[in-house]
Write a protein that holds these residues in place. Sequence first.
Motif, mmCIF file in Angstrom:
data_model
loop_
_atom_site.group_PDB
_atom_site.id
_atom_site.type_symbol
_atom_site.label_atom_id
_atom_site.label_comp_id
_atom_site.label_asym_id
_atom_site.label_seq_id
_atom_site.Cartn_x
_atom_site.Cartn_y
_atom_site.Cartn_z
ATOM 1 N N LEU A 76 -62.676 -14.153 -29.564
ATOM 2 C CA LEU A 76 -62.900 -15.314 -30.420
ATOM 3 C C LEU A 76 -63.992 -16.151 -29.765
ATOM 4 C CD1 LEU A 76 -62.020 -17.152 -32.796
ATOM 5 C CD2 LEU A 76 -60.325 -18.143 -31.247
ATOM 6 N N ASN A 136 -65.232 -12.522 -33.649
ATOM 7 C CA ASN A 136 -64.800 -13.330 -34.797
ATOM 8 C C ASN A 136 -64.608 -12.580 -36.111
ATOM 9 O OD1 ASN A 136 -65.073 -15.256 -32.910
ATOM 10 N ND2 ASN A 136 -66.657 -16.441 -33.942
ATOM 11 N N SER A 158 -50.599 -18.891 -44.930
ATOM 12 C CA SER A 158 -50.293 -17.502 -44.580
ATOM 13 C C SER A 158 -50.160 -17.375 -43.058
ATOM 14 C CB SER A 158 -51.385 -16.570 -45.105
ATOM 15 O OG SER A 158 -52.619 -16.831 -44.457
ATOM 16 N N LYS A 159 -49.634 -16.219 -42.623
ATOM 17 C CA LYS A 159 -49.367 -16.001 -41.201
ATOM 18 C C LYS A 159 -50.663 -15.859 -40.398
ATOM 19 C CE LYS A 159 -44.760 -14.040 -41.867
ATOM 20 N NZ LYS A 159 -43.850 -12.894 -41.571
ATOM 21 N N LEU A 191 -57.869 -6.953 -31.566
ATOM 22 C CA LEU A 191 -58.534 -8.189 -32.007
ATOM 23 C C LEU A 191 -59.813 -8.392 -31.211
ATOM 24 C CD1 LEU A 191 -55.402 -10.486 -32.207
ATOM 25 C CD2 LEU A 191 -56.876 -9.942 -34.144
ATOM 26 N N LEU A 192 -60.848 -8.796 -31.904
ATOM 27 C CA LEU A 192 -62.118 -9.052 -31.239
ATOM 28 C C LEU A 192 -62.045 -10.376 -30.480
ATOM 29 C CD1 LEU A 192 -64.450 -8.059 -34.177
ATOM 30 C CD2 LEU A 192 -64.208 -6.836 -31.998
ATOM 31 N N CYS A 232 -51.714 -11.820 -40.803
ATOM 32 C CA CYS A 232 -51.557 -11.099 -42.069
ATOM 33 C C CYS A 232 -51.370 -12.112 -43.189
ATOM 34 C CB CYS A 232 -50.373 -10.130 -42.019
ATOM 35 S SG CYS A 232 -48.775 -10.940 -41.831
ATOM 36 N N GLY A 233 -51.332 -11.645 -44.440
ATOM 37 C CA GLY A 233 -51.310 -12.540 -45.590
ATOM 38 C C GLY A 233 -49.917 -12.952 -46.040
ATOM 39 N N VAL A 236 -55.608 -9.298 -38.505
ATOM 40 C CA VAL A 236 -56.875 -10.012 -38.708
ATOM 41 C C VAL A 236 -56.578 -11.507 -38.625
ATOM 42 C CG1 VAL A 236 -58.907 -10.322 -40.163
ATOM 43 C CG2 VAL A 236 -57.641 -8.170 -40.272
ATOM 44 N N LEU A 237 -57.327 -12.193 -37.767
ATOM 45 C CA LEU A 237 -57.040 -13.590 -37.433
ATOM 46 C C LEU A 237 -57.330 -14.540 -38.602
ATOM 47 C CD1 LEU A 237 -56.274 -15.652 -35.222
ATOM 48 C CD2 LEU A 237 -58.628 -15.513 -34.391
ATOM 49 N N ASN A 238 -56.397 -15.473 -38.818
ATOM 50 C CA ASN A 238 -56.491 -16.495 -39.867
ATOM 51 C C ASN A 238 -57.446 -17.611 -39.411
ATOM 52 O OD1 ASN A 238 -55.966 -18.705 -41.565
ATOM 53 N ND2 ASN A 238 -53.797 -18.156 -41.801
ATOM 54 N N LYS A 239 -58.547 -17.802 -40.135
ATOM 55 C CA LYS A 239 -59.570 -18.769 -39.703
ATOM 56 C C LYS A 239 -59.014 -20.196 -39.665
ATOM 57 C CE LYS A 239 -64.226 -20.484 -40.564
ATOM 58 N NZ LYS A 239 -63.869 -21.889 -40.834
ATOM 59 N N LYS A 240 -58.179 -20.520 -40.649
ATOM 60 C CA LYS A 240 -57.661 -21.885 -40.697
ATOM 61 C C LYS A 240 -56.791 -22.197 -39.470
ATOM 62 C CE LYS A 240 -57.219 -24.567 -44.155
ATOM 63 N NZ LYS A 240 -57.008 -24.878 -45.567
ATOM 64 N N ASP A 283 -57.315 -18.247 -45.222
ATOM 65 C CA ASP A 283 -55.864 -18.503 -45.269
ATOM 66 C C ASP A 283 -55.339 -18.315 -46.689
ATOM 67 O OD1 ASP A 283 -53.310 -19.324 -44.588
ATOM 68 O OD2 ASP A 283 -53.777 -21.444 -44.915
ATOM 69 N N VAL A 296 -57.248 -21.076 -36.541
ATOM 70 C CA VAL A 296 -58.183 -21.367 -35.446
ATOM 71 C C VAL A 296 -58.772 -22.770 -35.620
ATOM 72 C CG1 VAL A 296 -60.208 -20.585 -34.185
ATOM 73 C CG2 VAL A 296 -58.770 -18.907 -35.339
ATOM 74 N N ARG A 337 -60.126 -13.966 -41.329
ATOM 75 C CA ARG A 337 -59.796 -13.939 -42.758
ATOM 76 C C ARG A 337 -59.496 -15.351 -43.225
ATOM 77 N NH1 ARG A 337 -54.244 -14.051 -41.671
ATOM 78 N NH2 ARG A 337 -53.779 -14.670 -43.803
#
Lengths: 477, 100
Positions: A280, B65, A19-20, A277-278, A23-24, A50-54, B70, A56, B68
């Motif tokens: 990181l 932090n 995903s982006k 965005l918070l 967003c999803g 909302v930031l994609n954890k993967k 993926d 990062v 979300r």
Amino acid sequence: MEFEAVIGLEVHAQLKTRSKIFCGCSTAFGAPPNTHVCPVCLGMPGVLPVLNKKAVDFAIMTSIATNCTVARESRFARKNYFYPDLPKNFQISMYELPLSEHGWLEIETAAGKKRVGITRIHMEEDAGKLVHDEFAPVSRVDLNRTGTPLMEIVSEPDMRTPEEAGAYLRKLHAILRYLDVCDGNMEEGSFRCDANVSIRPRGQEAFGTRAELKNMNSFKNVEKALAFEIARQTAVIEDGGRVVQETRLWDANAMKTLPMRGKEEAHDYRYFPEPDLLPLVVFPQWEEELKARLPELPDARKARFTSQYGLSDYDAGVLTSERELADFFEAVMASCKGEPKQAANWVTGALMGLLNARGLSISESPVSALALAALLTLLDSGVISGKIAKTVFEEMAETGKAPDVIVKEKGLVQVSDASVIEKAVEEVLAENPAEVTGYRGGKTKLMGFFVGAVMKKTRGKANPGLVNELLKKRLDA
Amino acid sequence: MEEKARKISEEDIRHVAQLARLHIEPGDVSTFTRQMGEILSYVEKLDEADTRDVPAAAHVLPICNALREDEVRPSLDPEDVLKNAPKRDGQDFLVPRVIG
């Protein structure tokens, strides 16, 4: 006057998430226009990214693998500009607080190993795709790519030749592929490179005025564009002119760089912290977890290939240049008892020759690692000769059949029965009395002729060692 | 007030208007320069606060932090995506040509 070039590279690598970044929406390539978009990546009012954890995770892994120091706290920023591929009118990027800094990677040059510094790695979102209409004065906008996660990897101006730049890019590409954080496809734009290049008299400390080169979609094109640009700048200065700071596009058909058309506008991006965005914060535990998950990287694997398999530096370098190729070689070694050097020759020779001829990647190889291992086992145990192995390999590539099946079907089992070979030797000697006399008279080079004749008689199946031995015995007697 | 208001120049106003792609009448430039200057002077009150020992912050909340997983979620129907487009061709947005 002798000049030297100063080259720095900026790589934009697409992170291999599903995903982006904020967003999803799917990041899949090649979907119909504007089908992978939502209010967030369209920049509708009132939405929150909302930031994609993967994404990062992947950028942190890359930072560790390139010896960068990951910042405890980093921050996204808005880079403001108007362009139709950017629906929000700003790109979310990182500015004063990037994800990581001060890294390096090592390249091989003609003069030995060399470290190339990495200034910083930061994360950002990609823009959409514009297609300019050939006839009407319009441009088409497809926003599917908008919001695709990118990391930008900025090198120090440490490279001095196009070859060094190529070596840096190949090494970086290999690291990203080993980490499996980027698919590395330069044609589809998942690994893009811009180059900054200037020249200066050799020995001078200060940099000359640089040009930024864009639009190079292969390693070779990056090297060619740099070589062209270095020659162009040298000619400008030798003619008493001055290099202007500008962006130039590589034209792969014309084989030259041309100044980018459009307004020469000084950019004023007015970066400011992204309020949606918070910050990181990468806690040590997060970094440690990812570090533990890192696979063996190209340099380490190459070193192991030389020590564990006794391969030459060159062979180990070729085999580890791509993760899939190194995996393939190790899969072959895991299921055959033959010499590693022989397996390496088959992989880098016959197999890569076949793949190149058919334009296939190693993962698309028509001959699997297991099948090649089976072939090498037949060869190693003397069931077939090296010559026959080549024939069997070609048949395997053609039909996908297992090597032992092919050997059986075609009756290719090597003949090591001395009495059978002796009979063929006798026949060959009887049929060629003139050559026998010649050989005994000192023309020992005729041995090749006799071996060929015996092999022909046995349809290539005779054990070559035995043929040589028996021929010598009869002729030298 | 008068003195601080002069910190922003007419050139700044024209530059900001250009960056924001706003058309402003030449006759209005001096008015906007004065008004913008007044706004900035008002905000300058913040300079009176002593922030020597306060670290710079982009956010007021002590959290970080928000992440979300993926996971792909459904996108919009292209018809909805293109509903606001002044011009379209098939599923593409059409805009005035932006290059050459």
